[in-house]
Design a protein around this motif. Structure first.
Motif, mmCIF file in Angstrom:
data_model
loop_
_atom_site.group_PDB
_atom_site.id
_atom_site.type_symbol
_atom_site.label_atom_id
_atom_site.label_comp_id
_atom_site.label_asym_id
_atom_site.label_seq_id
_atom_site.Cartn_x
_atom_site.Cartn_y
_atom_site.Cartn_z
ATOM 1 N N GLY A 48 0.803 -1.217 0.000
ATOM 2 C CA GLY A 48 0.000 0.000 0.000
ATOM 3 C C GLY A 48 0.837 1.268 0.000
ATOM 4 O O GLY A 48 2.067 1.240 0.015
ATOM 5 N N PRO A 49 0.173 2.438 0.011
ATOM 6 C CA PRO A 49 0.866 3.720 -0.159
ATOM 7 C C PRO A 49 1.594 4.192 1.093
ATOM 8 O O PRO A 49 1.042 4.184 2.193
ATOM 9 N N ARG A 50 2.836 4.629 0.915
ATOM 10 C CA ARG A 50 3.595 5.274 1.995
ATOM 11 C C ARG A 50 3.275 6.763 1.943
ATOM 12 O O ARG A 50 4.026 7.566 1.389
ATOM 13 N N ILE A 51 2.163 7.158 2.535
ATOM 14 C CA ILE A 51 1.624 8.503 2.304
ATOM 15 C C ILE A 51 2.534 9.619 2.796
ATOM 16 O O ILE A 51 2.485 10.726 2.268
ATOM 17 N N ASN A 52 3.380 9.356 3.792
ATOM 18 C CA ASN A 52 4.219 10.445 4.293
ATOM 19 C C ASN A 52 5.300 10.859 3.301
ATOM 20 O O ASN A 52 5.939 11.895 3.485
ATOM 21 N N LEU A 53 5.514 10.064 2.246
ATOM 22 C CA LEU A 53 6.441 10.500 1.204
ATOM 23 C C LEU A 53 5.915 11.725 0.462
ATOM 24 O O LEU A 53 6.676 12.434 -0.195
ATOM 25 N N LEU A 54 4.626 11.981 0.571
ATOM 26 C CA LEU A 54 4.029 13.150 -0.078
ATOM 27 C C LEU A 54 4.018 14.374 0.829
ATOM 28 O O LEU A 54 3.688 15.471 0.388
ATOM 29 N N THR A 55 4.371 14.198 2.100
ATOM 30 C CA THR A 55 4.256 15.276 3.076
ATOM 31 C C THR A 55 5.445 16.217 3.005
ATOM 32 O O THR A 55 6.595 15.782 3.135
ATOM 33 N N GLU A 56 5.174 17.499 2.823
ATOM 34 C CA GLU A 56 6.222 18.513 2.829
ATOM 35 C C GLU A 56 6.267 19.103 4.224
ATOM 36 O O GLU A 56 5.347 19.807 4.651
ATOM 37 N N SER A 57 7.344 18.820 4.972
ATOM 38 C CA SER A 57 7.356 19.164 6.397
ATOM 39 C C SER A 57 7.352 20.666 6.653
ATOM 40 O O SER A 57 6.995 21.099 7.747
ATOM 41 N N GLY A 58 7.740 21.478 5.663
ATOM 42 C CA GLY A 58 7.704 22.917 5.872
ATOM 43 C C GLY A 58 6.318 23.510 5.776
ATOM 44 O O GLY A 58 6.070 24.616 6.259
ATOM 45 N N ASN A 59 5.382 22.784 5.178
ATOM 46 C CA ASN A 59 3.997 23.245 5.057
ATOM 47 C C ASN A 59 3.244 22.775 6.296
ATOM 48 O O ASN A 59 2.639 21.710 6.320
#
Length: 381
Positions: free
Chosen positions: A328-339
């Motif tokens: 399944g999807p590793r969704i935190n790879l899409l997370t931009e920590s500065g936003n």
């Protein structure tokens, strides 16, 4: 986070399994599972009666594993943060003789050793904890909490544990602690009258402070236009949704998921048609920092431009042939920590700007094959 952990000169991880975090460590210290050690459960659903549950282990620990308090105690002693038995031994013997004697010795020790305050929980574990029944040494730090609770709400504690008038107030804390540690089905710790609720508010005027100046200043600066999706990333993804079978990531076995085995992305049918894809296809989701290929699922409850992916997927699991595959999807790879939220610093997981793209046939086929391998299903005809 993965880059930061890999950059460390030394990374030590305490874990119950060879998780993704553990695989990044130089050393893994294996902990006992929740069935093999003392842990706690605390809920307040039954208010005005509050319960606390000390759950002792029901199985012997696997060879080579230790409960976390023991791991941290040994590390603290080795690092010189916690005195050894030559210093703590007398405290332990005082605890075996009487709680009153231990309380006096503990207060004296902490007063003479202010550096031990930071590891006070480990001091209690290594002294008082060794005198507790049924392997519940990890419950020792609750002693201070029980004393504080009885001091703050003596009548509520008396009602909960059925203490008679003959029990003095200064004895309530110890009695509460012993009740909590001895009960295996959970123990009532306080039973309040509703008229007492206002006394639980910490301010002397018993009023709740609703105004948080920093938050109001931040809200006043919000610009609704800035919340719109940028042109290059026209979709807004809610990453980390709760679904029927993704409540706990410890359930790695894909067979546990009776529905949605691939963690599909929910999308409105109009958006999917505009992309030129159909229900069940594999499509690419791209943010400013990452890219995932996910299975899509039509859900017209989603608004146009709105997408959703679940949490609890994206972990490695062995396929039937032993190779570890990502499920399944590793969704935190899409997370931009500065936003992120400027107050708490939490990234906007539920508001991730993304774009969608079709994937080449060979890439879609590779993801389909991986899904079938990990879920042990035969390829579709």
């Amino acid at each position: 986070m993965e880059q930061a952990l890999r950059a460390l000169d030394l990374c030590v991880v305490v874990d119950v399994a060879m998780t993704e975090t553990a695989r990044l460590a130089h050393y893994v210290l294996p902990a006992s599972s929740q069935f093999e050690k003392t842990e706690f459960t605390l809920f307040n659903f039954e208010f005005p009666t509050n319960y606390f549950h000390v759950r002792a282990g029901v199985l012997p620990p696997l060879a080579g594993t230790l409960p976390e308090p023991e791991i941290y105690t040994r590390l603290a002693v080795a690092l010189g943060l916690l005195p050894g038995d030559n210093v703590l031994g007398p405290l332990r013997e005082a605890a075996r003789r009487s709680r009153t004697e231990f309380a006096a010795a503990f207060r004296a020790f902490m007063g003479e050793n202010p550096s031990a305050v930071a590891v006070g929980a480990l001091v209690l574990y290594h002294t008082l904890g060794q005198t507790l029944p049924d392997g519940t040494a990890a419950a020792a730090p609750l002693w201070n909490a029980a004393l504080a609770c009885a001091k703050r709400s003596p009548q509520a504690v008396r009602r909960a544990i059925g203490a008679s008038d003959e029990v003095a107030d200064h004895q309530l804390g110890d009695l509460l602690f012993d009740t909590i540690v001895a009960a295996r089905q959970g123990a009532a710790v306080t039973r309040h009258d509703y008229d007492e609720v206002w006394t639980l508010i910490g301010y002397s005027d018993r009023k709740i402070r609703l105004v948080v100046p920093q938050m109001l200043e931040w809200l006043a600066r919000l610009d609704p236009q800035a919340a719109d999706a940028p042109k290059e990333f026209p979709f807004m993804l809610a990453a980390g949704g709760r679904r029927m079978f993704n409540a706990n990531q410890i359930f790695r076995d894909p067979a546990w998921r009776r529905d949605d085995p691939d963690g599909a992305m929910l999308i409105n049918s109009n958006d999917l048609d505009a992309l030129g894809a159909k229900d069940g296809d594999w499509i690419a989701v791209e943010s400013s920092v990452g890219r995932l290929v996910v299975r899509c699922k039509v859900d017209d409850a989603m608004r146009n431009g709105q997408l959703a992916l679940p949490h609890g997927y994206g972990q490695a699991y062995p396929a039937p042939d032993g190779e570890r595959l990502v499920n399944g999807p590793r969704i935190n790879l899409l997370t931009e920590s500065g936003n992120r939220d400027p107050i708490a610093g939490t990234p906007y997981h539920k508001n991730v700007a993304v774009r969608l793209a079709l994937v080449p046939a060979h890439e879609a086929a590779a993801h389909q094959s991986q899904s079938e391998r990990i879920h042990m299903s035969a390829p579709a005809n």
